[in-house]
Design an enzyme around this catalytic site. Structure first.
Site, PDB file in Angstrom:
ATOM      1  N   ASN A  64       0.909  -1.156   0.000  1.00  0.00           N
ATOM      2  CA  ASN A  64       0.000   0.000   0.000  1.00  0.00           C
ATOM      3  C   ASN A  64       0.941   1.197   0.000  1.00  0.00           C
ATOM      4  O   ASN A  64       1.298   1.732   1.044  1.00  0.00           O
ATOM      5  CB  ASN A  64      -0.901  -0.009   1.234  1.00  0.00           C
ATOM      6  CG  ASN A  64      -1.914  -1.137   1.169  1.00  0.00           C
ATOM      7  OD1 ASN A  64      -2.409  -1.471   0.093  1.00  0.00           O
ATOM      8  ND2 ASN A  64      -2.204  -1.751   2.296  1.00  0.00           N
ATOM      9  N   GLU A  97      -0.640 -12.051  10.832  1.00  0.00           N
ATOM     10  CA  GLU A  97      -1.858 -11.236  10.827  1.00  0.00           C
ATOM     11  C   GLU A  97      -3.076 -12.038  11.278  1.00  0.00           C
ATOM     12  O   GLU A  97      -3.909 -11.540  12.034  1.00  0.00           O
ATOM     13  CB  GLU A  97      -2.084 -10.679   9.410  1.00  0.00           C
ATOM     14  CG  GLU A  97      -3.392  -9.943   9.258  1.00  0.00           C
ATOM     15  CD  GLU A  97      -3.611  -9.386   7.846  1.00  0.00           C
ATOM     16  OE1 GLU A  97      -2.731  -9.548   6.983  1.00  0.00           O
ATOM     17  OE2 GLU A  97      -4.676  -8.793   7.618  1.00  0.00           O
ATOM     18  N   HIS A 154     -11.578 -16.669   7.739  1.00  0.00           N
ATOM     19  CA  HIS A 154     -11.838 -15.234   7.845  1.00  0.00           C
ATOM     20  C   HIS A 154     -12.919 -14.895   8.873  1.00  0.00           C
ATOM     21  O   HIS A 154     -13.827 -14.105   8.602  1.00  0.00           O
ATOM     22  CB  HIS A 154     -12.204 -14.640   6.480  1.00  0.00           C
ATOM     23  CG  HIS A 154     -11.539 -13.301   6.241  1.00  0.00           C
ATOM     24  ND1 HIS A 154     -11.625 -12.273   7.157  1.00  0.00           N
ATOM     25  CD2 HIS A 154     -10.787 -12.827   5.223  1.00  0.00           C
ATOM     26  CE1 HIS A 154     -10.951 -11.242   6.699  1.00  0.00           C
ATOM     27  NE2 HIS A 154     -10.408 -11.545   5.536  1.00  0.00           N
ATOM     28  N   GLU A 197      -7.902  -3.297  -3.122  1.00  0.00           N
ATOM     29  CA  GLU A 197      -8.176  -2.632  -1.849  1.00  0.00           C
ATOM     30  C   GLU A 197      -7.930  -1.120  -1.920  1.00  0.00           C
ATOM     31  O   GLU A 197      -7.278  -0.535  -1.064  1.00  0.00           O
ATOM     32  CB  GLU A 197      -7.348  -3.262  -0.722  1.00  0.00           C
ATOM     33  CG  GLU A 197      -7.690  -4.735  -0.514  1.00  0.00           C
ATOM     34  CD  GLU A 197      -6.981  -5.383   0.657  1.00  0.00           C
ATOM     35  OE1 GLU A 197      -5.884  -4.935   1.020  1.00  0.00           O
ATOM     36  OE2 GLU A 197      -7.531  -6.350   1.198  1.00  0.00           O
ATOM     37  N   LYS A 204      -0.669 -14.941  -3.609  1.00  0.00           N
ATOM     38  CA  LYS A 204      -0.703 -15.415  -2.221  1.00  0.00           C
ATOM     39  C   LYS A 204      -0.916 -16.923  -2.199  1.00  0.00           C
ATOM     40  O   LYS A 204      -1.529 -17.478  -3.109  1.00  0.00           O
ATOM     41  CB  LYS A 204      -1.834 -14.727  -1.452  1.00  0.00           C
ATOM     42  CG  LYS A 204      -1.537 -13.266  -1.150  1.00  0.00           C
ATOM     43  CD  LYS A 204      -2.531 -12.681  -0.164  1.00  0.00           C
ATOM     44  CE  LYS A 204      -2.201 -11.214   0.082  1.00  0.00           C
ATOM     45  NZ  LYS A 204      -3.088 -10.580   1.069  1.00  0.00           N
ATOM     46  N   ASP A 219      -7.050 -15.068   1.892  1.00  0.00           N
ATOM     47  CA  ASP A 219      -6.064 -14.150   2.454  1.00  0.00           C
ATOM     48  C   ASP A 219      -5.293 -14.735   3.632  1.00  0.00           C
ATOM     49  O   ASP A 219      -5.671 -14.498   4.779  1.00  0.00           O
ATOM     50  CB  ASP A 219      -6.768 -12.857   2.914  1.00  0.00           C
ATOM     51  CG  ASP A 219      -5.787 -11.725   3.168  1.00  0.00           C
ATOM     52  OD1 ASP A 219      -4.601 -11.903   2.857  1.00  0.00           O
ATOM     53  OD2 ASP A 219      -6.212 -10.667   3.661  1.00  0.00           O
ATOM     54  N   ARG A 277       1.437  -8.010  -8.137  1.00  0.00           N
ATOM     55  CA  ARG A 277       0.651  -8.858  -7.238  1.00  0.00           C
ATOM     56  C   ARG A 277      -0.717  -9.213  -7.826  1.00  0.00           C
ATOM     57  O   ARG A 277      -1.373  -8.385  -8.466  1.00  0.00           O
ATOM     58  CB  ARG A 277       0.470  -8.178  -5.884  1.00  0.00           C
ATOM     59  CG  ARG A 277       1.772  -8.005  -5.151  1.00  0.00           C
ATOM     60  CD  ARG A 277       1.572  -7.276  -3.847  1.00  0.00           C
ATOM     61  NE  ARG A 277       1.222  -8.140  -2.740  1.00  0.00           N
ATOM     62  CZ  ARG A 277       0.190  -7.929  -1.923  1.00  0.00           C
ATOM     63  NH1 ARG A 277      -0.634  -6.926  -2.123  1.00  0.00           N
ATOM     64  NH2 ARG A 277      -0.022  -8.730  -0.902  1.00  0.00           N
TER      65      ARG A 277
HETATM   66  C1  GCV Z   1      -0.966  -4.668   2.585  1.00  0.00           C
HETATM   67  C2  GCV Z   1      -4.800  -8.097   3.604  1.00  0.00           C
HETATM   68  C3  GCV Z   1      -4.264  -7.268   4.743  1.00  0.00           C
HETATM   69  C4  GCV Z   1      -3.831  -5.890   4.266  1.00  0.00           C
HETATM   70  C5  GCV Z   1      -2.805  -6.073   3.137  1.00  0.00           C
HETATM   71  C6  GCV Z   1      -3.470  -6.879   2.027  1.00  0.00           C
HETATM   72  C7  GCV Z   1      -2.500  -7.143   0.891  1.00  0.00           C
HETATM   73  O1  GCV Z   1      -6.019  -7.599   3.162  1.00  0.00           O
HETATM   74  O2  GCV Z   1      -5.232  -7.177   5.742  1.00  0.00           O
HETATM   75  O3  GCV Z   1      -3.271  -5.209   5.344  1.00  0.00           O
HETATM   76  O4  GCV Z   1      -2.362  -4.839   2.659  1.00  0.00           O
HETATM   77  O5  GCV Z   1      -3.888  -8.113   2.543  1.00  0.00           O
HETATM   78  O6  GCV Z   1      -1.913  -8.211   0.908  1.00  0.00           O
HETATM   79  O7  GCV Z   1      -2.343  -6.309   0.030  1.00  0.00           O
END
Ligand code: GCV
Length: 656
Positions: A161, A344, A472, A242, A311, A316, A275
């Site tokens: 981000n 996380e 989740h 996002e 990923k 997630d 990504r």
């Molecule tokens: C960096 C998830 C996390 C976000 C992260 C996102 C991503 O949604 O909660 O914090 O943002 O993945 O991998 O881009």
């Protein structure tokens, strides 16, 4: 060792076997090109096998030789020798040849320029931007050494981000200072590129990738970056995900965006890591399907220096999901694995969870795309589709905490990631044993205690957080603790209720043909296995199926009872971890004991919280009593729902 020879061949002379006095019980570190013919008989080595980063260690006549084709190969070899000694290997007849099978072995930091770390639970960012470039913190050097010791060869410094400011001269100078430190350890610096940077810091009116001014801006910017950092690795990009800007803002595609940047870095040998973590609030299809739908049609369209970073799982970084169906589905595109080392969704830095077990499970999953044995590991190392470049990234769990990772055992996840990035076929159990020996001791009693604890810890967290394929269920935003009831207006796909679908009839996400049919993104063999209730592994049951509360599990329990008992099992597993740790008390130092003991107590408290909050909530749908063996919660559901954590670590402010 009586003597240590580090022969770098600086005098342009070859090192004679007799000069090195191998009979002299010495250590010789020398490039293959520095060894004269006298060595070849002793070594019998085909140096081509070592490639650019591999090494060969061999005991000859009582002395030890470390050799490689390159400086970095020598460094990797010396680290491995030291680790072998530390782990108690007998050097008498020692021989080891090792080369990495993955090219880019990277950490992805989600570090912001203000030193907060998104999803960081080990303090603030290591990068002290304010004092850079002049002030070189010793920890930068230690960080580089630690990474080199496990074969990491790239680091992306900043959050995906992204903040465009990192591409301005002021920050490039600072990034260059870090690159100067890391270079000696074979580590390249990568930067996150905010797609709208041409507008935010370049004064352009658009960031459209087909606009000539925009393309030229990136070309000039890239030239500038390479002036600062001649071995700059390239850009890591989160686009149209996002809320991040991207080519789709201009009606363009991921290919248009990635290839524009790829053209800019190509002359310098750089790469673009693009990504695939995309999902849209406007898209009503199952979030699990969206990345595949958006990327797979572009297979073969990306430039050769683009890697698409995927990923490990479709939603997630959950405690458990099936592997991401994109692995194997894009034979013409290098797919880079993205694991999350920071926890996380696995208890932040208070829970002891040995992640190499999770990583191994994903890597050893069979995609079946080219018949049995087409594992994710073979997709990632590029061997399945004969790729010229391959990569694995781990979202870093490192911060400025004294112990680097918040939880002392979280270091095992950094270490284990490095081992698996070097060799995706490595075994979690070997990694666990090695880490215990390198970190604590070679004491067999201790190994016998800690190794099973590490290896079972991942299953424990699955059981007390998200058993039987649930996923989740985390409280929204900070993701700290249980929040299956969360159903905020706004984005449905950020709400636990979207994922568990609990109602009076049952629970689970129907991803079969009667539901979203996410199954179709897997190969035929897997779609059949996962789609059929008799063959779907129970650990994925509610990820693929919505089932009634009285559905009968393999062990004869009803789904409701089985679910409750799984939560209970997770709690009991944590209690066992505590008992194990007590048994280790006399073998380890007191401060080591105390630190982890306090953390395990937190883990137990939170495991019970997860169990009680989740079951109380699901009980409102099932209407059933808890089975024998599951204690009645001490608090009621309203209590759990009332818990708020405005200052939970790692959150992005705008998500609060
Ligand atoms: C960096 C998830 C996390 C976000 C992260 C996102 C991503 O949604 O909660 O914090 O943002 O993945 O991998 O881009």
């Amino acid at each position: 060792m009586r003597s240590i020879w580090v022969y770098l061949g600086l005098l342009n002379q070859k090192l004679n076997f007799s000069d090195a006095m191998m009979k002299d019980n010495s250590l010789v570190v020398a490039k293959v090109s520095s060894l004269n013919e006298g060595w070849s008989l002793k070594l019998g080595l085909d140096s081509e096998k070592l490639g650019k980063e591999g090494f060969y260690i061999k005991t000859i006549d009582g002395s030890v030789l470390v050799t490689a084709n390159t400086d970095i190969g020598l460094l990797y070899g010396v680290f491995r020798l030291l680790q072998s000694i530390q782990a108690g290997h007998d050097l008498k007849d020692f021989q080891m040849l090792d080369t990495p099978t993955v090219d880019l072995r990277m950490l992805n930091h989600w570090d912001n320029l203000d030193r907060t770390v998104e999803r960081g639970y080990a303090g603030f960012s290591l990068w002290n931007w304010q004092k850079l470039p002049e002030y070189i913190d010793q920890r930068y050097i230690d960080y580089a050494r630690a990474n080199a010791s496990i074969g990491i060869n790239g680091t992306s410094l900043t959050n995906v981000n992204a903040n465009a400011l990192v591409l301005t001269p002021m920050y490039l100078e600072k990034a260059a200072a870090l690159a100067n430190v890391f270079r000696k350890y074979g580590i390249k610096v990568y930067l996150t590129a905010r797609f709208s940077a041409p507008m935010e810091i370049g004064g352009l009116e658009t960031a459209d990738p087909l606009n000539a001014d925009v393309q030229n801006w990136w070309i000039q910017k890239t030239r500038e970056i390479y002036k600062w950092i001649p071995d700059f690795g390239g850009f890591l990009v989160k686009a149209n995900s996002e809320g991040q800007p991207g080519p789709r803002n201009y009606g363009r595609t991921h290919v248009d965006g990635a290839n524009m940047l790829a053209k800019a870095v190509e002359p310098y040998g750089g790469v673009v890591i693009w990504r695939a973590f995309v999902y849209s609030e406007e898209d009503e299809t199952d979030r699990a399907k969206q990345a595949y739908s958006e990327f797979v049609p572009y297979d073969g369209k990306f430039m050769d220096n683009v890697l698409v970073q995927v990923k490990n799982d479709p939603i997630d970084f959950q405690p458990r999901e099936p592997f991401h169906p994109m692995f194997g589905a894009m034979p013409e595109t290098p797919l880079m694995m993205e694991f999350q080392i920071t926890q996380e969704y696995l208890g932040f830095s208070s829970h002891l969870v040995f992640l190499p077990k999770l990583f191994e499970e994903v890597l050893q999953s069979d995609t079946y795309v080219q018949g049995k044995g087409s594992t994710v590991a073979k997709v990632v190392d590029g061997s399945l589709h004969d790729k010229s470049i391959s990569g694995m990234a781990g979202v870093s769990n490192i911060g400025n905490d004294l112990n680097w990772t918040g939880h002392p055992f979280a270091q095992a996840n950094w270490f284990g990631f490095g081992r698996l990035a070097w060799n995706p076929e490595a075994k979690a159990s070997d990694i666990a044993e090695e880490w215990i020996k390198l970190t604590y001791s070679q004491n067999q009693e201790l190994i016998d205690l800690l190794k099973p604890m590490l290896l079972d810890s991942r299953e424990a967290v699955v059981n007390y957080m998200n058993p039987l394929g649930l996923h989740h269920l985390f409280d929204t935003g900070h993701h700290y603790g249980s929040g299956p009831w969360v159903n905020n207006p706004g984005r449905p796909d950020w709400n636990p209720t979207y994922y568990h679908n609990a109602d009076a009839n049952g629970i689970g996400f129907d991803r079969t043909t009667t539901g979203s049919n996410a199954l179709e993104q897997y190969s035929k063999e897997l779609a059949e296995t996962f789609g059929n209730l008799r063959t779907c592994p129970e650990e994925y049951l509610l990820w693929f199926h919505h089932l009634p509360w009285d559905y009968t599990l393999n062990n004869g329990n009803t789904l409701w009872d089985g679910l409750a008992l799984k939560y209970q099992e997770g709690v009991e597993q944590v209690s066992e971890m505590i008992a194990t740790w007590e048994n280790a008390r006399n073998i380890i130092a007191d401060n080591q004991y105390k630190e982890v003991k306090m953390l395990l107590d937190i883990q137990l408290k939170e495991a019970k919280w997860w169990r009680d909050a989740s079951l109380l909530y699901f009980q409102t749908f099932s209407g059933k009593e808890l089975p024998d063996g599951v204690p009645k919660p001490k608090k009621d559901l309203e209590y759990y729902k009332s818990l708020k954590f405005p200052f939970a670590p790692g959150i992005r402010p705008q998500w609060d």
